[in-house]
Design a protein around this motif. Sequence first.
Motif, short mmCIF file in Angstrom:
data_model
loop_
_atom_site.label_atom_id
_atom_site.label_comp_id
_atom_site.label_asym_id
_atom_site.label_seq_id
_atom_site.Cartn_x
_atom_site.Cartn_y
_atom_site.Cartn_z
N ARG A 236 0.85 -1.19 0.00
CA ARG A 236 0.00 0.00 0.00
C ARG A 236 0.89 1.24 0.00
O ARG A 236 1.92 1.27 0.67
CB ARG A 236 -0.94 0.01 1.22
N ILE A 237 0.46 2.25 -0.73
CA ILE A 237 1.24 3.47 -0.83
C ILE A 237 0.53 4.62 -0.11
O ILE A 237 -0.69 4.61 0.07
CB ILE A 237 1.51 3.88 -2.30
N ASP A 238 1.32 5.60 0.27
CA ASP A 238 0.81 6.82 0.88
C ASP A 238 1.66 7.98 0.34
O ASP A 238 2.89 7.93 0.42
CB ASP A 238 0.91 6.74 2.41
N LEU A 239 1.01 8.99 -0.21
CA LEU A 239 1.73 10.12 -0.82
C LEU A 239 1.76 11.35 0.08
O LEU A 239 2.18 12.42 -0.37
CB LEU A 239 1.08 10.48 -2.16
N SER A 240 1.39 11.20 1.34
CA SER A 240 1.33 12.38 2.20
C SER A 240 2.70 13.00 2.46
O SER A 240 2.79 14.17 2.84
CB SER A 240 0.67 12.02 3.53
N GLY A 241 3.77 12.25 2.23
CA GLY A 241 5.10 12.79 2.45
C GLY A 241 5.64 13.62 1.31
O GLY A 241 6.77 14.14 1.41
N ILE A 242 4.86 13.79 0.25
CA ILE A 242 5.33 14.55 -0.91
C ILE A 242 4.21 15.36 -1.56
O ILE A 242 4.47 16.41 -2.17
CB ILE A 242 5.99 13.59 -1.94
N ALA A 243 2.97 14.90 -1.44
CA ALA A 243 1.85 15.54 -2.16
C ALA A 243 1.55 16.94 -1.64
O ALA A 243 1.14 17.81 -2.43
CB ALA A 243 0.60 14.67 -2.05
N LYS A 244 1.76 17.18 -0.34
CA LYS A 244 1.49 18.52 0.19
C LYS A 244 2.40 19.55 -0.46
O LYS A 244 1.97 20.65 -0.82
CB LYS A 244 1.63 18.52 1.70
N GLY A 245 3.67 19.18 -0.62
CA GLY A 245 4.60 20.09 -1.29
C GLY A 245 4.21 20.34 -2.74
O GLY A 245 4.33 21.47 -3.24
N TYR A 246 3.74 19.30 -3.41
CA TYR A 246 3.29 19.45 -4.80
C TYR A 246 2.09 20.38 -4.87
O TYR A 246 1.99 21.23 -5.78
CB TYR A 246 2.95 18.09 -5.38
N ALA A 247 1.19 20.27 -3.91
CA ALA A 247 0.01 21.15 -3.89
C ALA A 247 0.44 22.61 -3.72
O ALA A 247 -0.13 23.51 -4.36
CB ALA A 247 -0.92 20.73 -2.76
#
Length: 329
Positions: A151-162
Amino acid sequence: MNAPVEAALLQPQPGVEHLRARPLLGTLVEIAATGANAERVQAGIERAFQAVEMVHTLMSYHAADSDVSRINRYAFERPVPVYGHTWRVLAAAREMAEASNGLFDISIAPALTQLGFLPRHADFPRVSGQGNWRHVVLLPDNRVRLMRRLRIDLSGIAKGYAVDLAIKALGDSGMSAGRVNAGGDLRLFGATAQTLHVRHPGAPTSIVPLVELRAGAAASSAGYYTQRRHRGRMITPLIHPHTRAACGVERSVTVLAQDCMSADALTKVVHADPAQAGAVLARFNARALMLEHDPVSGGCRLFDSAATGQSGWRARWGIANDSEQVRHV
């Protein structure tokens, strides 16, 4: 869509910075902009919020219909098509994982679930326990396949992308200056600056002025208010990908970079292994400032990756209290 919690002038004036805030991405997102026309400023800020909301919708681990949830639910059985933004974040995550030898790894979601930092989804398949970032395969046409049950979680990078997307929206809207702050992930442009404050690792109610940011991006990561007790010690949702163990709460990390997505992801690399992070920071033209509690003085020690030492880090200057002079970048 979340109802706006806005801090804006009742009668916006041109050439004045306007600030609004909304709860998104699990935090409070603040967007400020300056432009010649007050109506265009408000429209630009709204456009920036729409960009953040899109990332929130596509990359949420919690939402059942997000791209991330569809990957976790189906991608071991068959390729799953995702939106272009999700694809770009997955590609950036893979690049960071390769550059850091897996110190950044989006497959740590099971560890976060086990520790209670992520929710359990009854319809997600059981994980094999043998997968990592290498088993997340990016196929043509924005499709994703999992080669292991993980299972993946993008919370460690997606906030910066936003944050990066929101800044682009402000620029495309003709703003002369702008800044976006999403719970410690910050980027700005134009004739604006912001002093970054971090909390004292040993006394989170105390604020330390760390550095003044005039351009680019910064991301800060620590476990002050997300920590919990597990097996007799306090842990954070910062997971070491190699051991799948939770990091402690003794430090905070701030990374300065050209874009916020890189800064966001690099904070996790530094937390996982400061000694190995120097080369990764250099590859992304980034700088890290690591604040650690000094139990002897009760103050803090500040380590700067730009100050070379035997291990690539040394205490460039110490901070005894919150009155230390602010440094400029």
